[in-house]
Write a protein that holds these residues in place. Structure first.
Motif, mmCIF file in Angstrom:
data_model
loop_
_atom_site.group_PDB
_atom_site.id
_atom_site.type_symbol
_atom_site.label_atom_id
_atom_site.label_comp_id
_atom_site.label_asym_id
_atom_site.label_seq_id
_atom_site.Cartn_x
_atom_site.Cartn_y
_atom_site.Cartn_z
ATOM 1 N N LYS A 178 6.676 -4.240 -39.377
ATOM 2 C CA LYS A 178 5.799 -4.153 -40.552
ATOM 3 C C LYS A 178 5.034 -2.837 -40.600
ATOM 4 C CE LYS A 178 5.077 -9.138 -40.781
ATOM 5 N NZ LYS A 178 4.127 -10.227 -40.566
ATOM 6 N N ASN A 179 5.052 -2.101 -39.496
ATOM 7 C CA ASN A 179 4.259 -0.876 -39.405
ATOM 8 C C ASN A 179 5.152 0.355 -39.434
ATOM 9 O OD1 ASN A 179 1.780 -2.424 -38.694
ATOM 10 N ND2 ASN A 179 2.951 -2.871 -36.849
ATOM 11 N N SER A 180 4.623 1.425 -40.042
ATOM 12 C CA SER A 180 5.334 2.699 -39.983
ATOM 13 C C SER A 180 5.189 3.252 -38.566
ATOM 14 C CB SER A 180 4.744 3.679 -40.992
ATOM 15 O OG SER A 180 3.434 4.069 -40.580
ATOM 16 N N GLN A 181 6.019 4.228 -38.224
ATOM 17 C CA GLN A 181 5.903 4.834 -36.893
ATOM 18 C C GLN A 181 4.538 5.488 -36.710
ATOM 19 O OE1 GLN A 181 9.125 7.290 -35.566
ATOM 20 N NE2 GLN A 181 10.641 5.676 -35.814
ATOM 21 N N GLN A 182 3.992 6.055 -37.783
ATOM 22 C CA GLN A 182 2.666 6.684 -37.678
ATOM 23 C C GLN A 182 1.610 5.627 -37.376
ATOM 24 O OE1 GLN A 182 1.980 10.092 -37.641
ATOM 25 N NE2 GLN A 182 0.086 9.249 -36.829
ATOM 26 N N ASP B 256 5.980 -1.857 -27.873
ATOM 27 C CA ASP B 256 7.215 -2.601 -28.140
ATOM 28 C C ASP B 256 6.983 -3.701 -29.179
ATOM 29 O OD1 ASP B 256 8.656 -1.029 -26.389
ATOM 30 O OD2 ASP B 256 8.515 -2.446 -24.717
ATOM 31 N N GLY B 257 5.856 -4.381 -29.059
ATOM 32 C CA GLY B 257 5.534 -5.447 -30.012
ATOM 33 C C GLY B 257 5.367 -4.918 -31.422
ATOM 34 N N LEU B 258 4.687 -3.787 -31.564
ATOM 35 C CA LEU B 258 4.493 -3.191 -32.883
ATOM 36 C C LEU B 258 5.815 -2.722 -33.480
ATOM 37 C CD1 LEU B 258 1.208 -1.190 -32.165
ATOM 38 C CD2 LEU B 258 1.437 -3.169 -33.688
ATOM 39 N N LEU B 259 6.676 -2.168 -32.647
ATOM 40 C CA LEU B 259 7.987 -1.721 -33.140
ATOM 41 C C LEU B 259 8.852 -2.911 -33.539
ATOM 42 C CD1 LEU B 259 8.889 1.207 -30.701
ATOM 43 C CD2 LEU B 259 8.317 1.381 -33.129
ATOM 44 N N ARG B 260 8.826 -3.974 -32.731
ATOM 45 C CA ARG B 260 9.619 -5.182 -33.037
ATOM 46 C C ARG B 260 9.159 -5.829 -34.332
ATOM 47 N NH1 ARG B 260 9.412 -6.376 -27.595
ATOM 48 N NH2 ARG B 260 7.620 -7.697 -27.916
ATOM 49 N N ALA C 286 -2.076 3.160 -33.541
ATOM 50 C CA ALA C 286 -2.546 1.969 -32.831
ATOM 51 C C ALA C 286 -2.449 2.153 -31.319
ATOM 52 C CB ALA C 286 -1.732 0.743 -33.264
ATOM 53 N N VAL C 287 -1.351 2.762 -30.853
ATOM 54 C CA VAL C 287 -1.175 2.995 -29.418
ATOM 55 C C VAL C 287 -2.210 4.003 -28.919
ATOM 56 C CG1 VAL C 287 0.407 3.945 -27.674
ATOM 57 C CG2 VAL C 287 1.247 2.312 -29.365
ATOM 58 N N HIS C 288 -2.423 5.081 -29.686
ATOM 59 C CA HIS C 288 -3.429 6.077 -29.288
ATOM 60 C C HIS C 288 -4.822 5.456 -29.234
ATOM 61 C CE1 HIS C 288 -0.988 9.967 -30.368
ATOM 62 N NE2 HIS C 288 -0.365 9.181 -29.510
ATOM 63 N N ASP C 289 -5.152 4.627 -30.254
ATOM 64 C CA ASP C 289 -6.460 3.948 -30.259
ATOM 65 C C ASP C 289 -6.614 3.055 -29.034
ATOM 66 O OD1 ASP C 289 -7.086 5.169 -32.650
ATOM 67 O OD2 ASP C 289 -6.678 3.407 -33.902
ATOM 68 N N TYR C 290 -5.565 2.313 -28.711
ATOM 69 C CA TYR C 290 -5.621 1.408 -27.554
ATOM 70 C C TYR C 290 -5.827 2.196 -26.255
ATOM 71 C CZ TYR C 290 -4.370 -2.259 -24.242
ATOM 72 O OH TYR C 290 -4.387 -3.155 -23.206
ATOM 73 N N ILE C 291 -5.129 3.304 -26.128
ATOM 74 C CA ILE C 291 -5.263 4.145 -24.926
ATOM 75 C C ILE C 291 -6.701 4.628 -24.791
ATOM 76 C CG2 ILE C 291 -4.603 6.398 -23.938
ATOM 77 C CD1 ILE C 291 -1.725 5.787 -24.960
#
Length: 196
Positions: free
Chosen positions: A38-42, A31-35, A47-52
């Motif tokens: 500055k970042n593309s969806q990719q 949610d923070g990255l989407l808000r 970033a989410v996959h890396d965090y997981i």
């Protein structure tokens, strides 16, 4: 309207998305990255996959690109609606100017009721029937709005009364020191307290 079905033909209506089921910390990151915007969806997805992976969470919770796109689209639509409501609210409250807070509270309540009605109509159009849980949530939200407005109005009256009493006491002291008659002092107090 018919229910949607997944690839195996199982009904999917009411089922939460994979993103909705993410652990809170992963969901907060997403949610923070989407808000941020500055970042593309990719980039968000990576970033989410890396965090997981870093957290040692199961691979199967990783959201798909299409799932992220649907979620981002839904969040943007909700955000746009909230911005629209906020702009309209600010414009209407601005028009009220120095009118009593009670009118502002009534306006906010009306906006809340309108949004609840729109949400219920939208659910009805999308699914053919209104979810009982949503109705209960809507009723609870309406009840909370009403309660908040009543508390706000009650608090405003208490503040005004306390201020008037303090002002009346101060005016009485000043009037007595100035040598005004008891009747004049009494009339000043009545005017301040709104008794006259």
């Amino acid at each position: 309207m018919t229910d949607k079905a997944d690839k195996q033909g199982k009904p999917t209506r009411g089922r939460r998305s994979k993103i909705d089921l993410l652990p809170d910390d992963v969901k907060s990151l997403l949610d923070g990255l989407l808000r941020d915007g500055k970042n593309s969806q990719q980039e968000v997805l990576d970033a989410v996959h890396d965090y997981i992976e870093q957290q040692g969470l199961p691979e199967d919770i990783k959201p798909s690109r299409s799932g992220l796109n649907r979620y981002a689209t839904r969040m943007e639509a909700i955000g746009r609606d909230l911005r629209d409501v906020r702009e309209v609210s600010q414009a209407l409250v601005g028009q009220l100017g120095d009118k009593p807070t009670g009118e502002v509270s009534r306006l906010i309540l009306e906006i809340g009721r309108t949004q609840l009605f729109k949400a219920m109509m939208h659910a009805n159009e999308q699914e053919g029937e209104v979810d009982i849980g949503m109705i209960k949530d809507a009723m609870l939200a309406a009840q909370r709005l009403e309660s908040a407005a009543m508390q706000s109005h009650k608090r405003e009256k208490e503040i005004r009364k306390a201020f008037a009493e303090e002002a009346a006491a101060t005016a009485e002291k000043i009037a007595k020191k100035a040598g005004l008659t008891a009747e004049t002092v009494s009339n000043i107090k009545k005017e301040i307290l709104g008794i006259a």
